[in-house]
Write a protein that holds these residues in place. Structure first.
Motif, PDB file in Angstrom:
ATOM      1  N   THR A   5      50.959 -18.905  14.320  1.00 36.67           N
ATOM      2  CA  THR A   5      51.429 -17.521  14.448  1.00 36.67           C
ATOM      3  C   THR A   5      50.666 -16.607  13.503  1.00 36.67           C
ATOM      4  O   THR A   5      50.252 -15.496  13.880  1.00 36.67           O
ATOM      5  N   HIS A   8      47.223 -15.935  14.766  1.00 39.51           N
ATOM      6  CA  HIS A   8      47.289 -14.974  15.871  1.00 39.51           C
ATOM      7  C   HIS A   8      47.427 -13.551  15.319  1.00 39.51           C
ATOM      8  O   HIS A   8      46.743 -12.629  15.783  1.00 39.51           O
ATOM      9  N   GLY A 144      44.862 -12.457  23.238  1.00 39.55           N
ATOM     10  CA  GLY A 144      44.509 -13.337  22.128  1.00 39.55           C
ATOM     11  C   GLY A 144      44.803 -14.795  22.416  1.00 39.55           C
ATOM     12  O   GLY A 144      44.203 -15.691  21.805  1.00 39.55           O
ATOM     13  N   VAL A 145      45.703 -15.056  23.360  1.00 39.79           N
ATOM     14  CA  VAL A 145      46.008 -16.430  23.761  1.00 39.79           C
ATOM     15  C   VAL A 145      44.756 -17.095  24.335  1.00 39.79           C
ATOM     16  O   VAL A 145      44.482 -18.275  24.078  1.00 39.79           O
ATOM     17  N   GLY A 154      45.226 -19.608  16.833  1.00 44.03           N
ATOM     18  CA  GLY A 154      46.329 -18.742  17.234  1.00 44.03           C
ATOM     19  C   GLY A 154      47.306 -19.460  18.143  1.00 44.03           C
ATOM     20  O   GLY A 154      47.212 -20.665  18.391  1.00 44.03           O
ATOM     21  N   VAL A 178      54.588 -15.684  21.689  1.00 42.65           N
ATOM     22  CA  VAL A 178      53.685 -14.570  22.005  1.00 42.65           C
ATOM     23  C   VAL A 178      54.489 -13.356  22.454  1.00 42.65           C
ATOM     24  O   VAL A 178      54.227 -12.220  22.025  1.00 42.65           O
TER      25      VAL A 178
END
Length: 203
Positions: A5, A8, A144-145, A154, A178
């Motif tokens: 997390t 990310h 971003g995933v 991330g 997310v």
């Protein structure tokens, strides 16, 4: 999960900060050059149509030259590029649509261009500008995933691992985190928008 997390948040946060500096500067400049504004906004719109995975892939050969073909750097660059359109467009729109009467009043007070920009145009255009930043943040948290596919880490790593191992728990956990991150970030930015928007400005 905590480390993923944080990875990310750092990736998206850095991308947004860089995009704000670049995008707001460009958006402000475009307000005095409408011809260039059409070209820049059209180019940024085209950039946004490139599939995220393809853009991450495009970054690889370019950054391989400096030894960063995969990982944080190409992912950061791709996210910055994706953030530019909403930030540039909303900065341009927010400032261009400030009430002309307010501009006239500022000119009547003898304000110079830079004074008027900082003290009048940006504060009154802030709700629209912040809407662009919020859009970019939420969008980048999701995009971003995909960065996990080029080794940027991330929360995408959790989802990618879940897919490769057939682990539904990891996939759902990653997706939920997310989503929560996007909701929290948008809420915080909305509160900041309300806090910094001058009374009387159009929301």
């Amino acid at each position: 999960m905590f480390n993923l997390t944080m990875e990310h948040i750092i990736l998206v946060g850095m991308a947004i900060l860089i995009a704000i500096v670049i995008g707001v500067s460009i958006g402000i400049y475009l307000t005095v050059n409408d011809t260039l504004a059409e070209t820049v906004l059209a180019a940024a719109s085209i950039l946004l149509t490139i599939p995220s995975l393809a853009l991450f892939g495009i970054m690889i050969p370019f950054f391989s030259i400096i030894g960063h073909g995969i990982g944080f750097v190409p992912a950061l660059t791709a996210l910055v590029l994706y953030s530019l359109l909403p930030i540039i467009r909303n900065t341009y729109t927010g400032i261009k649509h400030v009430d002309p009467n307010v501009i006239d009043a500022a000119n009547g007070l003898g304000m110079k261009k830079m004074q008027r920009l900082i003290q009048v145009e940006i504060p009154n255009g802030l709700p629209v500008m912040m809407a662009g930043i919020r859009t970019a943040v939420v969008m980048n948290i999701g995009i971003g995933v995909i960065a996990a596919f080029i080794g940027a880490g991330g929360l995408g790593s959790l989802i990618v691992q879940g897919i490769s191992r057939g682990d539904m728990y990891s996939i759902v956990a990653g997706a939920v985190l997310v989503s929560l991150l996007a909701i929290i970030a948008d809420t915080i930015l909305l509160l900041l928008q309300k806090w910094f928007t001058p009374k009387g400005a159009i929301h």
